[in-house]
Design a protein around this motif. Structure first.
Motif, short mmCIF file in Angstrom:
data_model
loop_
_atom_site.label_atom_id
_atom_site.label_comp_id
_atom_site.label_asym_id
_atom_site.label_seq_id
_atom_site.Cartn_x
_atom_site.Cartn_y
_atom_site.Cartn_z
N LYS A 62 -0.14 7.13 -3.84
CA LYS A 62 0.09 8.30 -4.69
C LYS A 62 0.46 9.48 -3.81
CE LYS A 62 -1.67 6.83 -8.82
NZ LYS A 62 -1.90 5.51 -8.34
N ARG A 63 0.10 9.33 -2.54
CA ARG A 63 0.29 10.45 -1.63
C ARG A 63 0.35 9.92 -0.20
NH1 ARG A 63 -4.27 15.01 -0.52
NH2 ARG A 63 -5.49 13.15 -0.14
N ALA A 119 -8.80 5.23 3.65
CA ALA A 119 -7.33 5.31 3.56
C ALA A 119 -6.68 4.27 4.47
CB ALA A 119 -6.87 6.71 3.94
N LYS A 143 -12.81 7.14 5.32
CA LYS A 143 -12.75 7.42 3.88
C LYS A 143 -11.98 6.34 3.14
CE LYS A 143 -14.37 11.69 4.46
NZ LYS A 143 -15.72 12.04 4.21
N VAL A 203 -9.72 16.27 1.47
CA VAL A 203 -9.86 15.30 0.37
C VAL A 203 -8.98 14.10 0.73
CG1 VAL A 203 -9.52 14.91 -2.09
CG2 VAL A 203 -10.18 17.19 -1.25
N ILE A 204 -9.62 12.95 0.87
CA ILE A 204 -8.85 11.74 1.22
C ILE A 204 -9.23 10.65 0.22
CG2 ILE A 204 -8.34 10.04 3.02
CD1 ILE A 204 -9.57 12.11 5.03
N TYR A 205 -8.23 10.06 -0.42
CA TYR A 205 -8.50 8.99 -1.38
C TYR A 205 -8.20 7.63 -0.75
CZ TYR A 205 -8.23 12.91 -4.64
OH TYR A 205 -8.43 14.11 -5.27
N GLU A 206 -8.80 6.61 -1.35
CA GLU A 206 -8.59 5.26 -0.80
C GLU A 206 -7.15 4.80 -0.95
OE1 GLU A 206 -11.45 2.39 -2.05
OE2 GLU A 206 -13.08 3.45 -1.02
N ASP A 207 -6.44 5.34 -1.94
CA ASP A 207 -5.04 4.91 -2.06
C ASP A 207 -4.07 5.87 -1.36
OD1 ASP A 207 -5.30 6.95 -3.82
OD2 ASP A 207 -4.73 5.83 -5.62
N ASP A 208 -4.62 6.74 -0.53
CA ASP A 208 -3.75 7.55 0.33
C ASP A 208 -3.27 6.69 1.50
OD1 ASP A 208 -3.91 9.96 -1.00
OD2 ASP A 208 -5.63 10.68 0.17
N LYS A 258 0.86 -1.21 0.00
CA LYS A 258 0.00 0.00 0.00
C LYS A 258 0.88 1.25 0.00
CE LYS A 258 -4.46 -1.19 0.91
NZ LYS A 258 -5.59 -0.70 0.13
#
Ligand code: G6P
Length: 612
Positions: free
Chosen positions: A297-298, A371, A369, A340-345, A292
């Motif tokens: 990405k971030r 993460a 969210k 803003v929180i993405y699943e791949d954060d 992970k």
């Protein structure tokens, strides 16, 4: 923040309680109190330090083998004898100690007032114990059930222990959002807000989870139910703290001891992880989530205080070594601004105590969210360590001084290991550079040891600046967070106003403050933006500012410019924070001592901030 200790068993409770309070005093300390049951429920409270409580109970009846005790860090109501815990219920049959905040205390209080209850203190805690007693009497239920019903009506955070005059064989404890540990001895139980008061009696502990209520009765096993009445099997863990880690061991203050422990604590945080010979970094605690991290990405780092500064160093490390964009957020801001929180954060939460309320809330938000959350905590079994998907402990050992020192360098060490591991896995670093950095990192504890030899020189410098009212700390790149951390240390323990700034930003404001009265601490080690920092020093000198420079051994240029200088060993640029931090810790320590400040327990601060 506040500290809880409770005991039930064959021994006299008071010596255990008072010693436990001393151990917990670092968490918060504006007042303290104790309640002991022995046919009568005796309650003693005092404003100020635990030693003042000890003084005030001299000659009083302190006998009894069951009791509860508390150190308070005021939230509702000023610190005084009345607002100190424990608090009696209306009939004075029950007494409670409480950490956390009952957020809906005001409507509950109004409701109880309407029904004739009279409140003695201004605390939210008193509301809770009245509510519990009200339920106990009206619904005619046992105390544990009354606690359960009451806690279902409560909004907020709590760790509580309740003692009942009519039941000298039972204590009730419960938690939500505030930590609570139960120690299990032979025919005895201990309760505390962390393991430090328990470790000298037993190593078997159970960390209560949120919304769990524990019933501790003589001649019974520990019983745990949730506030929804689901029975839980206690999960017993073994403590690994050494008693010597909780003592000053000849040092004048815990902070000084902890500063001097850093060669060891940094080594411990790398142990079994940094494998120089094999050319690998292995972080067992996060191995399951390694992919992970590699795919992230971030990275978002959330933390507060000193841990946030470690996060800033982490930003530079992850971006430089692993080429992953990083955002470093104050947990308290992050949680309330609809981020803003993405699943791949991947969110990395950093916390010494593992209990900081804002950091915990930021984790819950990011988790909701989708993460992945990685923890970097020092306290084993802490709330944050348990709320994260995976993590690595810093293994710095208990940190007692309120101002964080060895925990910071351990956090930075772990972030360095993580960034190196990712760089290696992602192929963003050459093998030779990777091996060189592993080798250099492995040698850092010895260089920290060498850095500590600057102590005498720092005492001389502290003598010159002890009466300054302001100070400016400047650094660039990796040393910018170090400057901020240096300024924070000075503020925290010596109450001198200090600002940490990226050196070039000085021109955009702080330069207006510079005059002959203003000490400017510049971290001017010999890599990266060295030339630029030298220019910044010139700018300060041109305005008659006084320069205290942290320089690399052998540097001649800055030494010649500076009014005072402190040398640290040469190392790789990205490892400089681990060395440059040390003299700044010592500088703030000595200035605070010379100013007569309470170094280990600075005013208004708490070690573990369990309220937002
Ligand atoms: C308090 C402490 C600081 C600490 C901050 C964050 O303010 O006094 O030393 O840096 O909390 O605490 P944490 O335990 O989350 O690192």
């Amino acid at each position: 923040m506040c500290g809880i200790v409770a005991y039930i068993g064959p021994r006299q409770a008071y010596p255990i309680l008072i010693k436990g309070l001393h151990r917990l005093e670092y968490r918060g300390y504006d007042s303290s109190g104790v309640a002991i049951l022995n046919s009568n429920l005796k309650l003693y409270k005092s404003k100020g330090k635990v030693s003042e409580l000890e003084e005030s109970v001299k000659g009083k009846d302190l006998s009894g083998t069951i009791g509860i005790a508390h150190t308070r860090w005021a939230t509702h109501g000023e610190p005084n004898d009345v607002n100190a815990h424990p608090h009696f219920s209306y009939s004075q049959n029950l007494a409670i100690i409480h950490n956390g905040i009952i957020e809906n205390y005001s409507p509950l209080r109004n409701e109880l007032k309407k029904r004739g209850f009279v409140f003695i203190s201004e605390t939210d805690t008193e509301v809770l114990i009245h509510l519990i007693e009200d339920i106990q009497l009206n619904e005619k239920v046992p105390l544990a059930e009354a606690v359960q019903i009451a806690l279902n009506q409560v909004v907020g955070a709590y760790a509580i222990v309740i003692i009942d005059k009519n039941d000298p064989d039972t204590l009730i404890a419960a938690r939500k959002g505030s930590p609570l540990v139960v120690g299990i001895g032979e025919d005895e139980f201990f309760v505390a807000s962390d393991a430090t008061p328990i470790v000298e009696y037993t190593r078997e502990v159970v960390y209560l989870n949120d919304e769990e209520i524990a019933v501790l009765s003589r001649n019974h096993e520990l019983r745990i139910r949730t506030i929804k009445n689901i029975e839980k099997t206690p999960y017993i863990q073994t403590l690994e703290i050494n008693l010597s880690e909780l003592e000053k061991e000849g040092y004048e203050h815990f902070m000084l001891k902890e500063i001097y422990e850093q060669p060891r604590s940094i080594r411990d945080s790398m142990r079994g992880r940094l494998k120089v010979k094999d050319g690998i970094v292995l972080l067992g605690g996060i191995i399951e989530y390694q992919q992970k991290l590699i795919n992230a990405k971030r990275i978002i780092i959330v933390a507060c205080g000193t841990s946030w500064h470690a996060g800033l160093v982490g930003e530079y490390l992850f971006e430089e070594l692993a080429r992953i964009p990083v955002e470093v957020e104050y947990a308290s801001e992050f949680r309330y601004r609809n981020p803003v929180i993405y699943e791949d954060d991947v969110v990395i939460a950093i916390s010494q105590s593992g209990e900081t309320a804002d950091t915990l809330a930021a984790i819950e938000l990011a988790k909701s969210k989708g993460a992945t959350i990685i923890g970097i905590c020092n306290v084993v079994g802490s709330s944050i360590a348990r709320a994260t998907h995976a993590g690595s402990y810093t293994h710095a050992g208990p940190e007692i001084g309120v101002a964080s020192t060895k925990a910071f360098t351990a956090q930075v060490t772990l972030l360095t290991l993580m960034a190196l591991m990712l760089a290696d896995q992602k192929g963003t670093i050459s093998r030779s550079k990777f091996n060189q950095l592993l080798h250099e990192l492995d040698g850092i504890p010895e260089k920290v040891e060498k850095t500590l030899l600057v102590n005498d020189k720092i005492i001389e410098i502290a003598e010159v600046f002890k009466n300054s009212r302001n100070a400016l700390y400047l650094g660039r790149g990796y040393n910018y967070p170090v400057a901020m951390e240096g300024a924070l240390k000075l503020k925290e323990i010596s109450y001198v106003h200090a600002e940490g700034y990226p050196a070039a930003e000085m021109k955009h404001g702080p330069i207006a403050l510079i005059d002959a009265e203003m000490p400017v601490v510049v971290i001017a080690t010999n890599k990266g933006t060295y030339d630029k920092v030298v220019s910044n020093i010139q700018e300060v000198k041109a305005r008659k500012g006084v320069i205290i420079a942290i320089v690399t051994e052998g540097d001649e240029m800055v030494k010649a410019l500076a009014d005072y200088y402190i040398e640290i060993p040469e190392t790789e640029e990205l490892l400089v924070p681990l060395l440059a931090t040390i003299p700044l810790q010592l500088l703030s320590y000595h200035i605070a001592v010379m100013r007569g400040c309470n170094v280990d327990q600075p005013r208004n601060l708490a070690k573990s901030v369990t309220v937002e």
